[in-house]
Design a protein around this motif. Structure first.
Motif, PDB file in Angstrom:
ATOM      1  N   GLU A 316     -36.993 -29.718 -29.134  1.00 24.98           N
ATOM      2  CA  GLU A 316     -36.651 -30.271 -30.442  1.00 24.98           C
ATOM      3  C   GLU A 316     -35.277 -29.771 -30.880  1.00 24.98           C
ATOM      4  OE1 GLU A 316     -38.551 -30.493 -34.926  1.00 24.98           O
ATOM      5  OE2 GLU A 316     -38.533 -28.584 -33.870  1.00 24.98           O
ATOM      6  N   ILE A 317     -34.443 -30.715 -31.273  1.00 28.27           N
ATOM      7  CA  ILE A 317     -33.146 -30.371 -31.856  1.00 28.27           C
ATOM      8  C   ILE A 317     -33.273 -30.499 -33.366  1.00 28.27           C
ATOM      9  CG2 ILE A 317     -30.690 -30.917 -31.970  1.00 28.27           C
ATOM     10  CD1 ILE A 317     -30.972 -32.237 -29.219  1.00 28.27           C
ATOM     11  N   ALA A 318     -33.145 -29.384 -34.060  1.00 27.53           N
ATOM     12  CA  ALA A 318     -33.277 -29.384 -35.521  1.00 27.53           C
ATOM     13  C   ALA A 318     -32.444 -28.254 -36.090  1.00 27.53           C
ATOM     14  CB  ALA A 318     -34.741 -29.220 -35.933  1.00 27.53           C
ATOM     15  N   ASP A 319     -31.775 -28.538 -37.194  1.00 25.37           N
ATOM     16  CA  ASP A 319     -30.966 -27.522 -37.889  1.00 25.37           C
ATOM     17  C   ASP A 319     -29.967 -26.855 -36.954  1.00 25.37           C
ATOM     18  OD1 ASP A 319     -32.463 -27.996 -40.240  1.00 25.37           O
ATOM     19  OD2 ASP A 319     -34.024 -26.629 -39.531  1.00 25.37           O
ATOM     20  N   GLY A 320     -29.365 -27.649 -36.072  1.00 20.62           N
ATOM     21  CA  GLY A 320     -28.313 -27.132 -35.208  1.00 20.62           C
ATOM     22  C   GLY A 320     -28.788 -26.253 -34.071  1.00 20.62           C
ATOM     23  N   GLU A 321     -30.076 -26.343 -33.721  1.00 23.00           N
ATOM     24  CA  GLU A 321     -30.614 -25.491 -32.654  1.00 23.00           C
ATOM     25  C   GLU A 321     -31.623 -26.277 -31.824  1.00 23.00           C
ATOM     26  OE1 GLU A 321     -33.010 -21.211 -32.145  1.00 23.00           O
ATOM     27  OE2 GLU A 321     -32.624 -22.053 -34.140  1.00 23.00           O
ATOM     28  N   LEU A 322     -31.662 -26.001 -30.525  1.00 23.67           N
ATOM     29  CA  LEU A 322     -32.671 -26.594 -29.649  1.00 23.67           C
ATOM     30  C   LEU A 322     -33.788 -25.583 -29.449  1.00 23.67           C
ATOM     31  CD1 LEU A 322     -32.165 -28.747 -26.498  1.00 23.67           C
ATOM     32  CD2 LEU A 322     -33.814 -26.879 -26.460  1.00 23.67           C
ATOM     33  N   LYS A 323     -35.022 -25.998 -29.786  1.00 20.26           N
ATOM     34  CA  LYS A 323     -36.189 -25.134 -29.644  1.00 20.26           C
ATOM     35  C   LYS A 323     -37.136 -25.737 -28.617  1.00 20.26           C
ATOM     36  CE  LYS A 323     -35.928 -23.674 -34.501  1.00 20.26           C
ATOM     37  NZ  LYS A 323     -36.621 -23.662 -35.816  1.00 20.26           N
ATOM     38  N   VAL A 324     -37.779 -24.887 -27.843  1.00 22.17           N
ATOM     39  CA  VAL A 324     -38.667 -25.320 -26.768  1.00 22.17           C
ATOM     40  C   VAL A 324     -40.124 -25.084 -27.162  1.00 22.17           C
ATOM     41  CG1 VAL A 324     -39.350 -24.935 -24.364  1.00 22.17           C
ATOM     42  CG2 VAL A 324     -36.929 -24.867 -25.004  1.00 22.17           C
ATOM     43  N   TYR A 325     -40.950 -26.116 -26.994  1.00 22.34           N
ATOM     44  CA  TYR A 325     -42.402 -26.023 -27.181  1.00 22.34           C
ATOM     45  C   TYR A 325     -43.060 -26.415 -25.865  1.00 22.34           C
ATOM     46  CZ  TYR A 325     -41.248 -26.036 -32.170  1.00 22.34           C
ATOM     47  OH  TYR A 325     -40.727 -25.732 -33.401  1.00 22.34           O
ATOM     48  N   ARG A 326     -43.787 -25.512 -25.273  1.00 12.98           N
ATOM     49  CA  ARG A 326     -44.366 -25.757 -23.945  1.00 12.98           C
ATOM     50  C   ARG A 326     -45.747 -26.394 -24.085  1.00 12.98           C
ATOM     51  NH1 ARG A 326     -40.920 -23.775 -20.419  1.00 12.98           N
ATOM     52  NH2 ARG A 326     -39.479 -22.141 -21.101  1.00 12.98           N
ATOM     53  N   GLY A 327     -45.737 -27.693 -24.324  1.00  8.46           N
ATOM     54  CA  GLY A 327     -46.971 -28.451 -24.498  1.00  8.46           C
ATOM     55  C   GLY A 327     -46.624 -29.882 -24.843  1.00  8.46           C
ATOM     56  N   ASN A 328     -47.662 -30.696 -25.121  1.00  3.45           N
ATOM     57  CA  ASN A 328     -47.408 -32.089 -25.448  1.00  3.45           C
ATOM     58  C   ASN A 328     -47.108 -32.261 -26.934  1.00  3.45           C
ATOM     59  OD1 ASN A 328     -49.896 -31.858 -26.704  1.00  3.45           O
ATOM     60  ND2 ASN A 328     -50.996 -33.058 -25.184  1.00  3.45           N
ATOM     61  N   TYR A 329     -47.093 -33.510 -27.389  1.00  6.88           N
ATOM     62  CA  TYR A 329     -46.674 -33.767 -28.765  1.00  6.88           C
ATOM     63  C   TYR A 329     -47.656 -33.199 -29.776  1.00  6.88           C
ATOM     64  CZ  TYR A 329     -44.930 -36.237 -32.857  1.00  6.88           C
ATOM     65  OH  TYR A 329     -44.428 -36.529 -34.096  1.00  6.88           O
ATOM     66  N   GLU A 330     -48.949 -33.298 -29.526  1.00  2.99           N
ATOM     67  CA  GLU A 330     -49.933 -32.747 -30.460  1.00  2.99           C
ATOM     68  C   GLU A 330     -49.815 -31.225 -30.537  1.00  2.99           C
ATOM     69  OE1 GLU A 330     -51.739 -34.299 -32.555  1.00  2.99           O
ATOM     70  OE2 GLU A 330     -51.208 -36.299 -31.862  1.00  2.99           O
ATOM     71  N   TYR A 331     -49.530 -30.578 -29.396  1.00  2.00           N
ATOM     72  CA  TYR A 331     -49.304 -29.129 -29.402  1.00  2.00           C
ATOM     73  C   TYR A 331     -48.081 -28.801 -30.271  1.00  2.00           C
ATOM     74  CZ  TYR A 331     -47.870 -24.511 -27.768  1.00  2.00           C
ATOM     75  OH  TYR A 331     -47.471 -23.200 -27.707  1.00  2.00           O
ATOM     76  N   TYR A 332     -47.024 -29.584 -30.109  1.00  2.00           N
ATOM     77  CA  TYR A 332     -45.811 -29.371 -30.909  1.00  2.00           C
ATOM     78  C   TYR A 332     -46.112 -29.506 -32.402  1.00  2.00           C
ATOM     79  CZ  TYR A 332     -41.864 -31.374 -33.505  1.00  2.00           C
ATOM     80  OH  TYR A 332     -40.951 -31.690 -34.467  1.00  2.00           O
ATOM     81  N   ARG A 333     -46.887 -30.537 -32.777  1.00  6.02           N
ATOM     82  CA  ARG A 333     -47.229 -30.732 -34.193  1.00  6.02           C
ATOM     83  C   ARG A 333     -48.047 -29.560 -34.723  1.00  6.02           C
ATOM     84  NH1 ARG A 333     -50.133 -35.938 -35.723  1.00  6.02           N
ATOM     85  NH2 ARG A 333     -49.572 -35.188 -37.783  1.00  6.02           N
ATOM     86  N   THR A 334     -48.984 -29.085 -33.902  1.00  6.73           N
ATOM     87  CA  THR A 334     -49.807 -27.951 -34.327  1.00  6.73           C
ATOM     88  C   THR A 334     -48.957 -26.709 -34.532  1.00  6.73           C
ATOM     89  OG1 THR A 334     -51.686 -28.853 -33.098  1.00  6.73           O
ATOM     90  CG2 THR A 334     -51.805 -26.540 -33.724  1.00  6.73           C
TER      91      THR A 334
END
Length: 453
Positions: A316-334
């Motif tokens: 995810e690119i947000a607020d000038g930074e790329l963050k990594v979430y190791r999972g699918n979209y529902e994991y990211y939302r959680t």
């Protein structure tokens, strides 16, 4: 914006009709699907996923009825042919059956919508590590877009790149493809990495005077006959192959770009909004091709259904930074929901047995008893959350049955209430499942550390 609209419509008290290719959006909101197909309107109860299953059942049922009637007609016509010329009882039977056939209401042959045929091969596998980056700053001179401290990508991973428009997704893909250089930091591709790049703008097709057939023959070693056959798999048939690039619709340009992508054989796919301009059937085919692909994928998309089905990581690119979430979209939302909670709820409360004011030396017996109490608390918490997950799963299954019954009964008010309750329970399940996973991990780590003492 989509999530805001989704939330708004989920609390809407009136009725609404929406036209959309967003399968995730349809899954979350609707309890009835109207499908227009070959001049007819078909109605299906439930959301998009339910519609897919029911549609397949309808098509299979239509084919079965059609084939059974065709077999009856064939046998009847054969009986008539063999017996109509005689003067006995069988001739009378043949005449009666002929009248029956004349009055028979024929079941039309089911029309199956044409779909693209897409298969993306890997000519040569890459090394185990596909990408490594450190201290990256991505953007343009005097206009940096985002930074990333560290990235590593292994072979076979499928990454969804998400973020607001203008956050730098396309710029990042262009940087990975070698068209731009990072403003700062290092970006290294692994051994034997070969990129196949699908551009959102499809500028590689900007040859307006060329035809669809010209593009294929100029970029492959196919003969004209082979090229026409190949283009037929992407729904370019007959004179369609002689269309000029400047005359193509957005969907046709996307299908041609996918056709050329399939010929590249790269082991790292870079896809920039690949579902733009594609109808739902083509999105489903692309999704299956991405799932079956043997290489590594990084794709920028707003298609949450595709992301949920394909991604093993979210960047995810947000607020000038790329963050990594190791999972699918529902994991990211959680995870995003958990991070939005107060810090005390994110990390849990400190155990009453812990005192961080100053270190204490305990006797081996007291230390052992303390650790046993701590482990018992962790085990109890893990069991409590596991039971909560099981209970929520049972509740959701029951709600799904009640939704189906309400849908078939045409009880729209009850269906709306059940749909709202279903979404609530699904959200509770997502959060509780994540808490259970964290509790199980804490218990496992505690047990491992205890064995070393």
């Amino acid at each position: 914006a989509l999530e805001w609209l989704e939330e708004y419509l989920s609390h809407w008290k009136g009725a609404f009709i929406l036209v959309s290719h967003d399968r995730y959006f349809l899954d979350k909101l609707v309890h009835k699907i109207w499908e227009l197909e070959f001049g007819r309107l078909y109605e299906y109860p439930g959301n998009y996923s339910h519609y897919r299953a029911l549609r397949q059942e309808r098509l299979e049922r239509q084919w079965k009825l059609y084939e059974e009637q065709q077999e009856l007609i064939k046998k009847t016509e054969e009986f008539i042919r063999r017996n109509i010329a005689g003067g006995d009882f069988r001739a009378s039977q043949a005449q009666a059956r002929q009248k029956m056939l004349e009055k028979l209401e024929r079941i039309p042959k089911p029309i199956v919508p044409k779909k693209i045929h897409l298969w993306m091969d890997v000519k040569r596998p890459s090394g185990e590590r596909v990408l490594r980056a450190r201290d990256l700053i991505i953007g343009y001179p005097n206009a940096p877009l985002f930074h990333c401290k560290q990235l590593t990508l292994q072979r076979g991973e499928r990454v969804a790149l998400i973020g607001p428009n203008g956050s730098g997704k396309s710029t990042f893909l262009r940087t990975l493809a070698g068209e731009l250089r990072p403003l700062e930091g290092t970006l290294e591709l692994g051994y034997h990495v070969e990129i196949a790049y699908f551009r959102q703008s499809q500028t590689d097709l900007d040859t307006p005077d060329s035809t669809v057939l010209d593009v294929v023959t100029a970029n492959t070693d196919k003969t004209i006959s082979e090229a026409r056959s190949f283009l037929g798999q992407f729904l370019f048939s007959g004179d369609d192959v002689f269309k000029k690039i400047s005359e193509l619709s957005g969907g046709e340009r996307s299908r041609l770009a996918l056709a050329m992508l399939a010929q590249l054989g790269g082991n790292l796919l870079l896809l920039d909004e690949p579902t733009n301009h594609l109808d739902i059937d083509s999105r489903e085919v692309l999704q299956e091709a991405m799932r079956d692909y043997k290489g590594t994928i990084i794709f920028a998309s707003h298609d949450r259904y595709l992301i949920q089905a394909i991604a093993t990581q979210i960047w995810e690119i947000a607020d000038g930074e790329l963050k990594v979430y190791r999972g699918n979209y529902e994991y990211y939302r959680t995870q995003r929901a958990l991070l939005a909670q107060p810090p005390s709820l994110q990390r849990g409360t400190q155990s009453e047995d812990e005192d961080t004011s100053k270190p204490k030396r305990l006797s081996p017996g007291k230390e052992q008893r303390l650790r046993e109490r701590q482990r018992a608390k962790l085990a109890a918490r893990e069991a409590e959350l596991m039971n909560a997950v099981t209970a929520l799963e049972h509740q959701i299954a029951q709600i799904e049955k009640e939704m189906e019954a309400a849908s078939y009964a045409g009880d729209h008010q009850k269906l709306r209430e059940l749909t709202a309750l279903y979404r609530q329970k699904r959200q509770e399940l997502e959060i509780t499942s994540e808490q259970w996973a964290q509790a199980a991990e804490e218990l496992a780590n505690f047990s491992v550390s205890s064995q070393g003492l």
